[in-house]
Motif scaffolding. Sequence first.
Motif, PDB file in Angstrom:
ATOM      1  N   GLN A 233       0.846  -1.228  -0.202  1.00 32.12           N
ATOM      2  CA  GLN A 233       0.007   0.012  -0.219  1.00 32.12           C
ATOM      3  C   GLN A 233       0.797   1.257  -0.177  1.00 32.12           C
ATOM      4  O   GLN A 233       0.510   1.888  -0.723  1.00 32.12           O
ATOM      5  N   GLU A 234       1.904   1.398   0.778  1.00 34.54           N
ATOM      6  CA  GLU A 234       2.718   2.515   0.729  1.00 34.54           C
ATOM      7  C   GLU A 234       3.550   2.712  -0.078  1.00 34.54           C
ATOM      8  O   GLU A 234       3.808   3.982  -0.772  1.00 34.54           O
ATOM      9  N   HIS A 235       3.957   1.255  -0.842  1.00 33.31           N
ATOM     10  CA  HIS A 235       4.732   1.651  -2.057  1.00 33.31           C
ATOM     11  C   HIS A 235       4.144   2.149  -3.343  1.00 33.31           C
ATOM     12  O   HIS A 235       4.476   3.039  -4.183  1.00 33.31           O
ATOM     13  N   LEU A 236       2.813   1.611  -3.457  1.00 26.75           N
ATOM     14  CA  LEU A 236       1.866   1.994  -4.551  1.00 26.75           C
ATOM     15  C   LEU A 236       1.575   3.742  -4.386  1.00 26.75           C
ATOM     16  O   LEU A 236       1.421   4.372  -5.307  1.00 26.75           O
ATOM     17  N   LYS A 237       1.549   4.044  -3.138  1.00 27.72           N
ATOM     18  CA  LYS A 237       1.142   5.473  -2.981  1.00 27.72           C
ATOM     19  C   LYS A 237       2.490   6.308  -3.400  1.00 27.72           C
ATOM     20  O   LYS A 237       2.486   7.535  -4.203  1.00 27.72           O
ATOM     21  N   TYR A 238       3.514   5.699  -2.972  1.00 26.00           N
ATOM     22  CA  TYR A 238       4.984   6.435  -3.378  1.00 26.00           C
ATOM     23  C   TYR A 238       5.051   6.429  -4.905  1.00 26.00           C
ATOM     24  O   TYR A 238       5.421   7.380  -5.542  1.00 26.00           O
TER      25      TYR A 238
ATOM     26  N   HIS B  41     -10.686  -7.717 -10.137  1.00 30.05           N
ATOM     27  CA  HIS B  41      -9.752  -8.543  -9.538  1.00 30.05           C
ATOM     28  C   HIS B  41      -9.092  -7.929  -8.443  1.00 30.05           C
ATOM     29  O   HIS B  41      -7.988  -8.598  -7.791  1.00 30.05           O
ATOM     30  N   ILE B  42      -9.368  -6.580  -8.082  1.00 29.38           N
ATOM     31  CA  ILE B  42      -8.514  -6.106  -7.168  1.00 29.38           C
ATOM     32  C   ILE B  42      -9.516  -5.779  -5.768  1.00 29.38           C
ATOM     33  O   ILE B  42     -10.408  -5.284  -6.104  1.00 29.38           O
ATOM     34  N   ASP B  43      -9.130  -5.872  -4.667  1.00 26.39           N
ATOM     35  CA  ASP B  43      -9.772  -5.474  -3.745  1.00 26.39           C
ATOM     36  C   ASP B  43     -10.208  -4.188  -3.715  1.00 26.39           C
ATOM     37  O   ASP B  43      -9.701  -3.384  -3.770  1.00 26.39           O
ATOM     38  N   LYS B  44     -11.702  -4.059  -3.698  1.00 23.29           N
ATOM     39  CA  LYS B  44     -12.409  -2.715  -3.919  1.00 23.29           C
ATOM     40  C   LYS B  44     -12.084  -1.616  -2.769  1.00 23.29           C
ATOM     41  O   LYS B  44     -12.024  -0.471  -3.092  1.00 23.29           O
ATOM     42  N   VAL B  45     -11.984  -2.334  -1.668  1.00 19.23           N
ATOM     43  CA  VAL B  45     -11.599  -1.419  -0.635  1.00 19.23           C
ATOM     44  C   VAL B  45     -10.368  -0.687  -0.633  1.00 19.23           C
ATOM     45  O   VAL B  45     -10.042   0.593  -0.542  1.00 19.23           O
ATOM     46  N   PHE B  46      -9.212  -1.373  -1.107  1.00 20.75           N
ATOM     47  CA  PHE B  46      -7.866  -0.703  -1.573  1.00 20.75           C
ATOM     48  C   PHE B  46      -8.268   0.256  -2.670  1.00 20.75           C
ATOM     49  O   PHE B  46      -7.521   1.334  -2.621  1.00 20.75           O
ATOM     50  N   MET B  47      -8.947  -0.086  -3.788  1.00 21.46           N
ATOM     51  CA  MET B  47      -9.182   0.626  -4.817  1.00 21.46           C
ATOM     52  C   MET B  47      -9.859   2.175  -4.530  1.00 21.46           C
ATOM     53  O   MET B  47      -9.546   2.923  -5.078  1.00 21.46           O
ATOM     54  N   LYS B  48     -10.930   1.794  -3.720  1.00 18.93           N
ATOM     55  CA  LYS B  48     -11.561   3.076  -3.205  1.00 18.93           C
ATOM     56  C   LYS B  48     -10.695   3.974  -2.514  1.00 18.93           C
ATOM     57  O   LYS B  48     -10.698   5.257  -2.759  1.00 18.93           O
ATOM     58  N   ASP B  49      -9.856   3.438  -1.649  1.00 21.49           N
ATOM     59  CA  ASP B  49      -8.932   4.328  -0.652  1.00 21.49           C
ATOM     60  C   ASP B  49      -7.898   4.807  -1.824  1.00 21.49           C
ATOM     61  O   ASP B  49      -7.423   5.764  -1.264  1.00 21.49           O
ATOM     62  N   PHE B  50      -7.391   3.959  -2.372  1.00 13.05           N
ATOM     63  CA  PHE B  50      -6.187   4.500  -3.440  1.00 13.05           C
ATOM     64  C   PHE B  50      -6.632   5.645  -4.280  1.00 13.05           C
ATOM     65  O   PHE B  50      -5.897   6.750  -4.199  1.00 13.05           O
ATOM     66  N   ILE B  51      -7.677   5.681  -4.789  1.00 11.33           N
ATOM     67  CA  ILE B  51      -8.167   6.839  -5.571  1.00 11.33           C
ATOM     68  C   ILE B  51      -8.407   8.214  -4.735  1.00 11.33           C
ATOM     69  O   ILE B  51      -7.822   9.114  -5.316  1.00 11.33           O
ATOM     70  N   ARG B  52      -9.042   7.778  -3.603  1.00  2.00           N
ATOM     71  CA  ARG B  52      -9.222   8.756  -2.825  1.00  2.00           C
ATOM     72  C   ARG B  52      -7.974   9.458  -2.363  1.00  2.00           C
ATOM     73  O   ARG B  52      -7.904  10.790  -2.280  1.00  2.00           O
ATOM     74  N   TYR B  53      -7.154   8.681  -1.910  1.00  5.13           N
ATOM     75  CA  TYR B  53      -5.824   9.188  -1.354  1.00  5.13           C
ATOM     76  C   TYR B  53      -4.891  10.182  -2.429  1.00  5.13           C
ATOM     77  O   TYR B  53      -4.356  11.045  -2.216  1.00  5.13           O
ATOM     78  N   VAL B  54      -4.902   9.595  -3.766  1.00  5.46           N
ATOM     79  CA  VAL B  54      -4.324  10.249  -4.714  1.00  5.46           C
ATOM     80  C   VAL B  54      -4.955  11.554  -5.020  1.00  5.46           C
ATOM     81  O   VAL B  54      -4.189  12.573  -5.447  1.00  5.46           O
ATOM     82  N   ARG B  55      -6.390  11.745  -5.004  1.00  3.92           N
ATOM     83  CA  ARG B  55      -7.035  12.848  -5.277  1.00  3.92           C
ATOM     84  C   ARG B  55      -6.723  14.001  -4.044  1.00  3.92           C
ATOM     85  O   ARG B  55      -6.822  15.369  -4.501  1.00  3.92           O
ATOM     86  N   GLU B  56      -6.746  13.378  -3.084  1.00  5.16           N
ATOM     87  CA  GLU B  56      -6.881  14.347  -1.806  1.00  5.16           C
ATOM     88  C   GLU B  56      -5.258  14.783  -1.523  1.00  5.16           C
ATOM     89  O   GLU B  56      -5.200  15.817  -0.859  1.00  5.16           O
ATOM     90  N   ASN B  57      -4.455  13.906  -2.032  1.00  6.67           N
ATOM     91  CA  ASN B  57      -2.878  14.417  -1.625  1.00  6.67           C
ATOM     92  C   ASN B  57      -2.079  14.643  -2.892  1.00  6.67           C
ATOM     93  O   ASN B  57      -1.136  15.373  -2.765  1.00  6.67           O
ATOM     94  N   LEU B  58      -2.386  14.134  -3.996  1.00  3.76           N
ATOM     95  CA  LEU B  58      -1.482  14.276  -5.368  1.00  3.76           C
ATOM     96  C   LEU B  58      -2.034  15.121  -6.444  1.00  3.76           C
ATOM     97  O   LEU B  58      -1.479  15.874  -7.120  1.00  3.76           O
ATOM     98  N   LYS B  59      -3.171  14.644  -6.689  1.00  5.22           N
ATOM     99  CA  LYS B  59      -3.940  15.537  -7.939  1.00  5.22           C
ATOM    100  C   LYS B  59      -5.381  15.623  -7.885  1.00  5.22           C
ATOM    101  O   LYS B  59      -6.018  14.433  -8.213  1.00  5.22           O
TER     102      LYS B  59
END
Length: 489
Positions: free
Chosen positions: A212-217, A238-256
Amino acid sequence: MTNETMMQYFEWYLPDDGKHWQHLAEDAEHLKAIGITKVWLPPAFKGTSSNDVGYGVYDLFDLGEFEQNGTVRTKYGTKADYLRAIASLKEKDIVPISDIVLNHKANADAKERFAVVKVKPDNRSETISEPYEIEAWTQFNFPGRQDKYSDFKWHWYHFTGVDYDALHDETGIYMILGDNKGWADSENIDQELGNYDYLMYDDIDFRHPEVQEHLKYWADWFLKTSGVGGFRLDAVKHIDKVFMKDFIRYVRENLKEDLYVFGEYWKDSNSDIVQYLEATDLQFDLIDVMLHMNFFEAGEKGSDFDLSTILEDSLMKSHPDFTVTFVDNHDSQRGQALESTVAEWFKPLAYGLILLRQEGTPCIFFGDYYGISGEFAQTGFQDILDKLLYIRKYHVYGPQEDYFDHPDCIGWTCLGDEKHPDGLAVVMTNGEASSKRLNMGELNRNKVFVDYLNNCPQEVVLDEAGWGEFPVQAASISAWVNKETHLSS
């Protein structure tokens, strides 16, 4: 604002010549001229070889820069070519969208030993062995990159499963054992084949905190490096939807904050697709697989297909603001695992249904626009698509009224708005030549309409109330616009 229109700028059988990014950069001005506002790029990451289409991802930090897997460039070119193509699109105010492949990694650098259980291929929730040790290719060291950009190394415990046991030289589906290991929770993954967490290669464990941390980086590095404006998410079922939801939210809130995202959830069930949309908090669009399958069925059945049902069970109908509509793509084209290529006679009608309507973001397939060479060759539809794109750019505005009231002949109108007052009338049939009585509103009364697609040579003169009888040729589509506007275009 001009209607949004996307182009998928690749198909499966492009030549392995490393020139695709160069072609795209040269084509940016043309894409802008025909009304393309977003371009979906193929995966830019180093794969298993130079001929990898991009879905056998080896190194997410190698965009065609390092000697790895026998090549510096990817199938599409070098990192410099890639960045130049992105810059060319952005200069034309076209949003570049990167195809992001997170589900798996391929072509590891070394083998490791670890414990697994073997599971049934058609029911991954059912084990068919006791725990035992195998040896598999799961260690990724990226020797060609030598820790540039990241020194993260992948090991067996970063994955949930593999499909080859090198110790016993056997293939199968092996679930990796260990603390907090196993497939994604059943409620967070597609239920096909019991539990469809595993798809191919080394399947990434999205619950692992290091992953999780590596993919955010990586996301931070990639967005800063590439400058893309959006992600297309591959194989999200095929990807855990909780991860995908949190990942996209993280990217939008912190990166773009303004990152555009759409995902591929390939499923023949509108209810499952809608459930996924809602479970991920409607954070991104999904491709409209059900609409594509309706197009495929309509092309196969011909006049036996009920055209009045063409939008049934589609995201275009149920969730129009969260859908990317398409006719064909790299997965559905001939020779591929999900082959469901829409019949060529029906493609103009199908593209009319996504380009000349206001629901969703339509996506044009590179292979349909420029053609496909080789064993699965197909001629391009550039002439008809250019006309449909022009109509979309200038006429698909205002109130939309549907006339889906006949199994062989349907139509709709777009009545225009203040900036685009002329409107549009569309008629199509999968049977014999026919016509449809449509209303273009009192603002168009007594005006003369002509078929911009030139399939019908006659003119239609509207009456005092704006009604007219709009013809269409057999197994064809006609798009009627104000004659005065047509002559001045």
